[in-house]
Write an enzyme that holds these catalytic residues in place. Sequence first.
Site, mmCIF file in Angstrom:
data_model
loop_
_atom_site.group_PDB
_atom_site.id
_atom_site.type_symbol
_atom_site.label_atom_id
_atom_site.label_comp_id
_atom_site.label_asym_id
_atom_site.label_seq_id
_atom_site.Cartn_x
_atom_site.Cartn_y
_atom_site.Cartn_z
ATOM 1 N N LEU A 1 36.672 -62.641 41.925
ATOM 2 C CA LEU A 1 35.143 -63.290 41.465
ATOM 3 C C LEU A 1 34.934 -63.586 40.189
ATOM 4 C CD1 LEU A 1 33.289 -65.194 43.483
ATOM 5 C CD2 LEU A 1 31.910 -62.959 43.808
ATOM 6 N N ASP A 2 34.423 -64.522 39.678
ATOM 7 C CA ASP A 2 34.224 -64.721 38.024
ATOM 8 C C ASP A 2 33.071 -64.000 37.727
ATOM 9 O OD1 ASP A 2 36.570 -66.416 37.633
ATOM 10 O OD2 ASP A 2 35.177 -68.178 37.493
ATOM 11 N N PRO A 3 33.119 -63.234 36.705
ATOM 12 C CA PRO A 3 31.725 -62.469 36.425
ATOM 13 C C PRO A 3 30.598 -63.332 36.342
ATOM 14 C CG PRO A 3 33.518 -61.918 34.601
ATOM 15 C CD PRO A 3 33.909 -63.159 35.607
#
Length: 338
Positions: free
Chosen positions: A76-78
């Site tokens: 999950l992207d930052p």
Amino acid sequence: MADNMTADPASASPDSAPEQGKRSKRGQPQRPPRPPRVPVHGVLLLDKPVGLSSNDALIRAKRMLNAPKAGHTGTLDPFATGLLPLCFGEATKFSQDLLEADKTYEALVHLGVRTDTGDTEGQVIGERPVEVSVAQIEAALAQFRGPIRQVPPMHSALKRDGKPLYEYARAGITLEREARDVSIHALELLDYQAPMLRIRVTCSKGTYIRVLGEDIGEALGCGAHLNALRRIGVGPLTLEGAVTLEQFDAPGDVDSRKAMLLPVDGLLRSFPAVQLTDELARRFLHGQRLPLGKEGVAVPEQTGRVRVYRSSDGALLGTGLLQEYAILAPERLVSTAS
């Protein structure tokens, strides 16, 4: 005769000094030894905060549990928040199921502004006026429901020649990328307050919501980028019962944190269950295929993957493949069940 004399502190050798007085060769106090890692088995439903990578979140939770083995179930992207299931111990054997599972997101799309990353972390590369109606938005969304093809973004972890694409992008290099087949199972308009468009998406693995937001913007003739992204579902798992890192850390002790984990079979809720007697369980754990029809065991009507338990104590044995004629073949076994 028993020796009950005590040593004189003044005459003690340096080697017999208390441990806390020891210093390293460089003169720095030595760190206290880490406590031994203890086996932890289960699933943490983490509500990941913005600004933290999936791997960093995993490392923090692993330290809080002092766990020897852990893994997450898909990056999950930052930039994104929301559901990040973390697997510990035996649960890591089943994490692949969630990597392959459908995901559900809520996204805030900023119409009229394009960035070089497709989200708020990039530089603005274009702006256009936004003059679209709800009817136009609904018509645009309809184009993206079902099977579609997406070109992966340059700012992604996909690798080319062993190097992630985002490293090329940061160096100002753009590479050709082949479009990939993905599927948008559901795409719903939640709210529109120009220029912000809020949508809910359920999609197959490998779908880039940033790219979907950009493509919706292009279909509307104004461009777009993703202003916010929150994952609310991974396969059968949802944010219900999820905790933040602060909530997970709050109890202050490992046992209380372990109580916050789902059991290992929390990852297998979508599979029907099969209960085995002790003898059949023993044979299953030894990798034997079992003719359940001849053993009088109740089996699901449909063939396919099942979760398998020992009926006497309810222990999860692993997963199996239920084949024709009620033949059960072991698939992934839980070592703690033997």
